[in-house]
Write an enzyme that holds these catalytic residues in place. Sequence first.
Site: not given
Ligand SMILES: [Zn+2]
Length: 229
Positions: A101-102, A109, A105
């Site tokens: 999940h991270e 980006h 991100h």
């Molecule tokens: Zn998140």
Amino acid sequence: MMFPFFDWTMILILPAFALALWAQFKVKGTYRKFSDVRSRLNMTGEQVARRILDQNGLHDVAVEPIEGELTDHYHPGDRKVRLSEGIFGSTSLSALAVAAHEVGHAIQHKVGYAPMSWRASLVPVANIGSMAAMPLFFIGLFVPTISWLMDLGIIFFGAAVLFHLVTLPVEFDASSRAVSILGNGSFLAPDEVDGAKKVLNAAAWTYVAAATMSLLQMLRLIILRNSRE
Ligand SMILES: [Zn+2]
């Protein structure tokens, strides 16, 4: 006039408060449950994050540990994926779900996912807004000659509401990227993907609860303002 924090409009907040409590309970419970389930892949959160980053050409994004529980995040300024102690070195389904999940991100980006940049530009506005909104509003409520401060308070609060709303697509998108990467054949088996999905869905509820809470707070302020006129 009753004490402003305990007037009848507080009833509006109660369902959101209950939802927030339930979401906290659910995210912790699901996270702990799948922290005990090791993936057959036998790679740690750190290793999985590193591999997905590399597969997406993000060799310059570092993965590092951070203290605490559920403190995991991607920092776009530092270009770092920070994973908490229970995720970084763990081979559990919870660890892999959160790590992916991270990294989701970081991929947002890279590809310039629009809601992520909206969210980033809303951070300072929302911080100021959520700090100033309530004092401004209640000064306006009690001092009739400057009652326009109530409107200013509501506008400030609106910035915080907007932040919570824009957070929803950012979080949902990162989780759906994570689930499709983990399930693409090179990481998790289908039954394991189900577990990872449960962890991420539980986490998503905390963002839904926060957004609901802020919307109902705003409604409460508007009702209080209108009851003054
Ligand atoms: Zn998140």
